[in-house]
Design a protein around this motif. Sequence first.
Motif, PDB file in Angstrom:
ATOM      1  N   GLU A   1      98.727  34.000  27.391  1.00 54.66           N
ATOM      2  CA  GLU A   1      97.612  33.861  28.326  1.00 54.66           C
ATOM      3  C   GLU A   1      98.028  34.229  29.743  1.00 54.66           C
ATOM      4  O   GLU A   1      97.271  34.868  30.480  1.00 54.66           O
ATOM      5  CB  GLU A   1      97.072  32.425  28.288  1.00 54.66           C
ATOM      6  CG  GLU A   1      96.314  32.104  27.010  1.00 54.66           C
ATOM      7  CD  GLU A   1      95.808  30.670  26.988  1.00 54.66           C
ATOM      8  OE1 GLU A   1      95.921  29.985  28.016  1.00 54.66           O
ATOM      9  OE2 GLU A   1      95.289  30.251  25.941  1.00 54.66           O
ATOM     10  N   SER A   2      99.242  33.839  30.129  1.00 53.59           N
ATOM     11  CA  SER A   2      99.705  34.166  31.480  1.00 53.59           C
ATOM     12  C   SER A   2      99.920  35.669  31.627  1.00 53.59           C
ATOM     13  O   SER A   2      99.634  36.252  32.676  1.00 53.59           O
ATOM     14  CB  SER A   2     100.990  33.405  31.808  1.00 53.59           C
ATOM     15  OG  SER A   2     102.064  33.860  30.996  1.00 53.59           O
ATOM     16  N   ILE A   3     100.418  36.312  30.563  1.00 49.47           N
ATOM     17  CA  ILE A   3     100.612  37.761  30.592  1.00 49.47           C
ATOM     18  C   ILE A   3      99.262  38.473  30.694  1.00 49.47           C
ATOM     19  O   ILE A   3      99.082  39.402  31.489  1.00 49.47           O
ATOM     20  CB  ILE A   3     101.381  38.213  29.335  1.00 49.47           C
ATOM     21  CG1 ILE A   3     102.821  37.712  29.389  1.00 49.47           C
ATOM     22  CG2 ILE A   3     101.357  39.738  29.206  1.00 49.47           C
ATOM     23  CD1 ILE A   3     103.576  37.888  28.086  1.00 49.47           C
ATOM     24  N   THR A   4      98.307  38.018  29.891  1.00 48.52           N
ATOM     25  CA  THR A   4      96.967  38.603  29.932  1.00 48.52           C
ATOM     26  C   THR A   4      96.354  38.445  31.312  1.00 48.52           C
ATOM     27  O   THR A   4      95.754  39.376  31.863  1.00 48.52           O
ATOM     28  CB  THR A   4      96.069  37.939  28.873  1.00 48.52           C
ATOM     29  OG1 THR A   4      96.641  38.131  27.585  1.00 48.52           O
ATOM     30  CG2 THR A   4      94.673  38.540  28.899  1.00 48.52           C
ATOM     31  N   LEU A   5      96.497  37.250  31.885  1.00 48.28           N
ATOM     32  CA  LEU A   5      95.971  36.998  33.230  1.00 48.28           C
ATOM     33  C   LEU A   5      96.623  37.924  34.242  1.00 48.28           C
ATOM     34  O   LEU A   5      95.949  38.484  35.124  1.00 48.28           O
ATOM     35  CB  LEU A   5      96.209  35.532  33.608  1.00 48.28           C
ATOM     36  CG  LEU A   5      95.739  35.095  34.999  1.00 48.28           C
ATOM     37  CD1 LEU A   5      94.220  35.217  35.104  1.00 48.28           C
ATOM     38  CD2 LEU A   5      96.174  33.674  35.288  1.00 48.28           C
ATOM     39  N   ALA A   6      97.932  38.109  34.112  1.00 45.03           N
ATOM     40  CA  ALA A   6      98.651  38.980  35.052  1.00 45.03           C
ATOM     41  C   ALA A   6      98.145  40.418  34.980  1.00 45.03           C
ATOM     42  O   ALA A   6      97.847  41.038  36.010  1.00 45.03           O
ATOM     43  CB  ALA A   6     100.151  38.921  34.771  1.00 45.03           C
ATOM     44  N   TRP A   7      98.037  40.951  33.768  1.00 43.34           N
ATOM     45  CA  TRP A   7      97.582  42.340  33.640  1.00 43.34           C
ATOM     46  C   TRP A   7      96.124  42.501  34.053  1.00 43.34           C
ATOM     47  O   TRP A   7      95.738  43.552  34.569  1.00 43.34           O
ATOM     48  CB  TRP A   7      97.803  42.836  32.215  1.00 43.34           C
ATOM     49  CG  TRP A   7      99.193  43.331  31.991  1.00 43.34           C
ATOM     50  CD1 TRP A   7     100.206  42.693  31.348  1.00 43.34           C
ATOM     51  CD2 TRP A   7      99.734  44.570  32.453  1.00 43.34           C
ATOM     52  NE1 TRP A   7     101.342  43.459  31.366  1.00 43.34           N
ATOM     53  CE2 TRP A   7     101.091  44.623  32.038  1.00 43.34           C
ATOM     54  CE3 TRP A   7      99.221  45.639  33.178  1.00 43.34           C
ATOM     55  CZ2 TRP A   7     101.912  45.706  32.321  1.00 43.34           C
ATOM     56  CZ3 TRP A   7     100.058  46.728  33.464  1.00 43.34           C
ATOM     57  CH2 TRP A   7     101.382  46.743  33.037  1.00 43.34           C
ATOM     58  N   ASN A   8      95.306  41.485  33.843  1.00 41.62           N
ATOM     59  CA  ASN A   8      93.918  41.556  34.292  1.00 41.62           C
ATOM     60  C   ASN A   8      93.820  41.621  35.810  1.00 41.62           C
ATOM     61  O   ASN A   8      92.809  42.079  36.352  1.00 41.62           O
ATOM     62  CB  ASN A   8      93.127  40.347  33.785  1.00 41.62           C
ATOM     63  CG  ASN A   8      92.772  40.470  32.319  1.00 41.62           C
ATOM     64  OD1 ASN A   8      92.773  41.568  31.759  1.00 41.62           O
ATOM     65  ND2 ASN A   8      92.481  39.355  31.676  1.00 41.62           N
TER      66      ASN A   8
END
Length: 901
Positions: free
Chosen positions: A590-597
Amino acid sequence: RFSLLLLNLEEYYFEQHTANHIINKGCKDERKFRGSLKICSKSIIFEPDDNIQPIIKIPLRDCVSIKAPEDNEASNPFTRDTSGGISVVCNQVFLIKERNIIAPYKTVRGRTEHLFQLDVAGKLGDVVQTLHQLYRASCLDKMGDQAAMITAILQSRLARTSFDKNRFQSISETLHMECKAEMVTPLVTNPGHVCVTDANLYFQPLNGYPKPVVQITLQNVRRIYKRRHGLMPVGLEVFCTENDLCSDIYLKFYNCQDRDELYFLIATYIENHITEHTAESYMLQWQRGHISNYQYLLHLNNLADRSCNDLSQYPVFPWIIADYSSSVLDLTKPETFRDLSKPIGALNKERLDRLLARYQEMPEPKFMYGSHYSSPGYVLFYLVRVAPEYMLCLQNGKFDHADRMFNSLAETWKNCLDGATDFKEVNGWKMIRVLLVNTLKLDLGKRQGGKMVEDVELPPWASGPDDFLQKSQEALESQYVSEHLHEWIDIIFGYKQKGSEAVSAHNVFHPLTYEGGVDLNSIMDPNEKVALLTQILEFGQTPKQLFTIPHPRRIVPKLKSLSRTSSHSVSIAESPVSPNEESFEDLTEESITLAWNNIAKLKSDERYKIHKEAITGIAVTCNGSSVFTTSQDSTLKMFSKESKTIQRSVSFSNMALSSCLILPGDTTVISSSWDNHIYFYSIAFGRQQDVLMGHDDAVSKICWRDGRLYSASWDSTVKVWHCVPGETLSNKKHHFELLAELEHDVSVNTIDLNAANTMLASGTKEGTISVWDVPTATNCMSKHAFLLLFILFAFFCCTDSRHLLSTGEDCCFKVIDVQTGMLISSVTAGEPQRCFKWDGNTILSGSQSGELMIWDILGGKVIERIKGHTGAVMSMWMNEQCNSVITGGEDKQIMFWKLQY
């Protein structure tokens, strides 16, 4: 009530006049009906204002005389006086839509006279002269001669008129182009004038039907396609929607030059607003789950010249379900589904054997199937309940025989399996709900058993049309179809469509159905040309071939679906945690997804000039406290983030260093050098620990994975070493064992491994990407993709390595499917991109100009440009959470970047 569907095929509607239709003139029961008299190229049509009265259609070919009062030649049967009106005497007339009911046309045979009195008497002469011309054309014996004469009349009318500039939306609009064209709708075309300005696209029909002007705002255009129409490259279709089968306008031009010029004008206008998608870019979106199976098929149909406005090239979808007898539809059983690896004609082995026996005995040109899987007749077979007037138009005012109608899904599927000449796929998928129900209460006839044709009979597992639609959609998007749809695409749009692969797949149709199967321009005889064109259009056409190599499979997620997928999703495993619990991996994802978003919010934090030449490599310790960099100035430097100072500087030789990495445990840094060596530096002892003299030319890139060292060199090799770190041995030296030497033809610039350590990619200075199977050290794929500077693997919710992204001196990002070698996306960057990171959807790249650029690879566009270095960005590091970035530049600086949400 009037529509162009009341015309014959290839007929034009020229003009209309307000008039009275007089019946029994001069008699006690004389009646007068007010309406509109329409002059068409092959008929006269009168539409009464009273909906109870039928529309009258008089074929010009069946006329005996046409007379008007101002003609004085009494000896001419066509020009005797008719007491103030136009008299038409004919042997046959059709009565249509009596009481405003859609039904087969009523034919009245025998000589009858019809009087039409125009409101504007001054137009009588012109109207009669036009009717005389069209009558002479209709009486010509040969269809080619008829078509030539009618075309001459049409072109003369178009030449005498032009687009009415008063129809512009604004007086400030600038005219860019005007030409003649026809607006295409199913089975009919409507001639007129096309005009494009700096703001709008206009079409003005010659006859003012269905409205005086069709206007499309260029700012609303989302897609534009060149089309084949009548086997000629003269069509253009414009869409103002992104995911729809039906366009806003389809235009047919009289020459391809006009079509291409208009396409260029519109495409130039919209290129700054939207990105033109290719079949490969849609494939990438489909593989990654960004678009559904239905949406992907829709886009492939559009790209393959399939259009809802052309029934001979109507969008084609596959039969999916094979079970129409069970009470419950089980989408987990493979036997529920049709075999998507075969065309319809090859699903029944007994029928196929008969067809192949005939095929072997057939003289050239050979074909296996006597009918096509998509033709106007098949399309209207499905659409008759929702579009009955199209069938009446195609079949000369008649519905098909009741027993041949679309009566039952089970019957239709059985006939597709067993019928000697029935090989149809599914047409009209988007309208499947209304296809099944006779909402118009049409009288479609009575079957042999005496049963009237009403709604389509559904399978037992469907409680009604809505339930059938829902389950059909679920089947189309099911895991089984997602795993096998690429096989059907190979047959319809791909490499099994033509040639020896088509023969092997039992997928050979009549040669005339294929693009390029006949050159109409080479046929001089107009009658032969018209006959051939009619035959092809009625038989149906094979889609344009989109793929010439096997289509990659879809990446079907085995885990829970995510709102966004990143390259790190391979770390997610089947977890024993309960559904309500979140594992550490879930939180990391989730943190990775948030970062790329939010990657566009990357901000420069600090910058330091620590080298004398360009920085070539960056490695960071696990705790993030120490940053190691290599440079063309031949030094390896250790920079402390805490004290913001250089703590160590090491020079192994006087040659440039090309890359660096830190071994697990943060005890050793490895650097590759242009002096052909690989150096091992002990962080704990602060000295060179070992050197590997492994190549005969500069070492360009190194990777480490699971105790193995991978080294690429300008000596045209990639070498794989088993390496035991020195700390485990008494002599403190590393022990090296050469496991494999991967030969290339030229210098290798770069390498990278997938996360699973099963495949290695190498890129050469000539632009060849090679993919190697790591366990066996064998080459499993090569792909020419220009000079490469960096390669990275990406993944999608599974452990399989599917896509490879590369960039090089050609200034393009290229996405390649590893399994097939197919180039599935190419995005032009405008300048070389020297390094990048990729989550499978978004790219963060370092450019030649020093900017950080953020790309939407699926949309093919730049999202953000961030000012960075004063020279090229040469190297890039990103942490595991993807929220911290370090870049090294040609300007000798390192820059620290942070996400600021």
